[in-house]
Scaffold this motif. Structure first.
Motif, PDB file in Angstrom:
ATOM      1  N   UNK A  88       0.811  -1.221   0.000  1.00  0.00           N
ATOM      2  CA  UNK A  88       0.000   0.000   0.000  1.00  0.00           C
ATOM      3  C   UNK A  88       0.845   1.273   0.000  1.00  0.00           C
ATOM      4  N   UNK A  89       0.197   2.347  -0.452  1.00  0.00           N
ATOM      5  CA  UNK A  89       0.797   3.669  -0.430  1.00  0.00           C
ATOM      6  C   UNK A  89       1.076   4.081   1.014  1.00  0.00           C
ATOM      7  N   UNK A  90       2.197   4.753   1.235  1.00  0.00           N
ATOM      8  CA  UNK A  90       2.608   5.081   2.597  1.00  0.00           C
ATOM      9  C   UNK A  90       2.088   6.443   3.083  1.00  0.00           C
ATOM     10  N   UNK A  91       1.789   7.369   2.149  1.00  0.00           N
ATOM     11  CA  UNK A  91       1.369   8.698   2.570  1.00  0.00           C
ATOM     12  C   UNK A  91       0.064   8.654   3.362  1.00  0.00           C
ATOM     13  N   UNK A  92       0.090   9.218   4.568  1.00  0.00           N
ATOM     14  CA  UNK A  92      -1.097   9.290   5.406  1.00  0.00           C
ATOM     15  C   UNK A  92      -1.675  10.701   5.287  1.00  0.00           C
ATOM     16  N   UNK A  93      -2.275  10.974   4.148  1.00  0.00           N
ATOM     17  CA  UNK A  93      -2.824  12.292   3.870  1.00  0.00           C
ATOM     18  C   UNK A  93      -4.341  12.269   3.946  1.00  0.00           C
ATOM     19  N   UNK A  94      -4.915  13.412   4.321  1.00  0.00           N
ATOM     20  CA  UNK A  94      -6.368  13.598   4.249  1.00  0.00           C
ATOM     21  C   UNK A  94      -6.632  14.696   3.233  1.00  0.00           C
ATOM     22  N   UNK A  95      -7.467  14.407   2.238  1.00  0.00           N
ATOM     23  CA  UNK A  95      -7.695  15.352   1.152  1.00  0.00           C
ATOM     24  C   UNK A  95      -9.190  15.556   0.956  1.00  0.00           C
ATOM     25  N   UNK A  96      -9.644  16.805   1.049  1.00  0.00           N
ATOM     26  CA  UNK A  96     -11.022  17.163   0.710  1.00  0.00           C
ATOM     27  C   UNK A  96     -10.994  17.915  -0.612  1.00  0.00           C
ATOM     28  N   UNK A  97     -11.803  17.463  -1.564  1.00  0.00           N
ATOM     29  CA  UNK A  97     -11.895  18.087  -2.881  1.00  0.00           C
ATOM     30  C   UNK A  97     -13.264  18.746  -2.984  1.00  0.00           C
ATOM     31  N   UNK A  98     -13.302  20.081  -2.997  1.00  0.00           N
ATOM     32  CA  UNK A  98     -14.550  20.820  -2.876  1.00  0.00           C
ATOM     33  C   UNK A  98     -14.813  21.646  -4.132  1.00  0.00           C
ATOM     34  N   UNK A  99     -15.954  21.411  -4.775  1.00  0.00           N
ATOM     35  CA  UNK A  99     -16.356  22.235  -5.913  1.00  0.00           C
ATOM     36  C   UNK A  99     -16.716  23.632  -5.411  1.00  0.00           C
TER      37      UNK A  99
END
Length: 253
Positions: A88-99
């Motif tokens: 698995x990918x190692x980056x522990x990121x949280x991403x919100x994509x908002x229109x």
């Protein structure tokens, strides 16, 4: 700390690249410039991202929706039609994509995010790279206690200067960056109260809101003398690409 990236502009001056993708998805090397930016913030421990979408925002949504799969090792069993991630990918990121609307101004995009914003947050545009020290940016903001801090940079030198006497050029030399004035470098530390200065969705943050914040004595400058390069034109894109291919990218930590 929360990082807001404004990624909804049309990118008209880079139309050679932005016909099919939004400007933050234009690639430098194998990765879109927005990923270079996010990796830079992550290198300082800032991995909570809110990305304000507009023009061709679906391209950015699709990219990050499949991001983990594309960057992981997988095992596919065709007979059972199953896919298993084995590395698995190692980056522990949280991403919100908002229109936030295709024609929305930069201030309007922040206003649209108001309910998602933390009390204090970092903010930048999705089309420029730098090696600004983010720890120092935060420290500058906290030291001065104002509601907004902007990274001030000197624009890259593009033109030589001429000294002319009686129609004859007496001296020609490249213009030095320190001879240029300070400009907005696009790396901000902001308090949520800046939204009170934005009136509607069409407003550009860099105009009336930031002017009023400055007039109120609430804008601090964090002066950065190091690397800074926007990606406004194809020439800018090629300059960043050349730096990347040389393996000397100052924004990699």
């Amino acid at each position: 700390m929360q990082v807001v990236i404004l990624a909804g502009g049309l990118g008209t001056r880079l139309s050679e690249e932005t016909v099919n993708v939004p400007k933050p998805m234009v690639r430098i090397g194998q990765d879109p410039i927005i990923l270079h930016l996010m990796k830079y913030y992550a290198s300082y421990g800032h991995t909570d991202f809110v990305i304000a979408l507009g023009y061709k925002g679906d391209v950015i949504k699709e990219y990050f929706s499949n991001f983990g799969l594309h960057r992981s090792s997988i095992e596919v069993n065709l007979s059972t039609q199953t896919t298993k991630i084995v590395k698995p990918l190692q980056e522990d990121w949280k991403i919100k994509l908002i229109d936030t609307g295709e024609g929305t101004g930069t201030g309007g995009r922040l206003l649209a995010l108001r309910d998602l914003l933390e009390e204090n947050f970092l903010m930048t545009y999705g089309d420029g790279l730098s090696n600004v020290d983010l720890d120092e940016l935060v420290a500058t903001h906290k030291k001065n206690g104002r509601i907004a801090t902007v990274t001030a940079v000197r624009p890259p030198s593009r033109f030589g200067s001429l000294e002319i006497e009686n129609g004859k050029v007496s001296k020609f030399r490249e213009k030095l960056p320190e001879e240029a004035g300070w400009i907005n470098g696009g790396f901000f530390y902001l308090n949520k109260s800046i939204c009170n200065y934005i009136s509607d969705a069409n407003e550009m943050f860099e105009r009336k809101p930031i002017e009023q914040i400055a007039e109120a004595g609430q804008l601090t400058a964090h002066q950065h003398e190091g690397f800074w390069q926007p990606m406004d034109t194809l020439r800018d894109k090629m300059a960043l690409e050349e730096i990347w291919q040389q393996g000397t990218a100052p924004w990699v930590r």
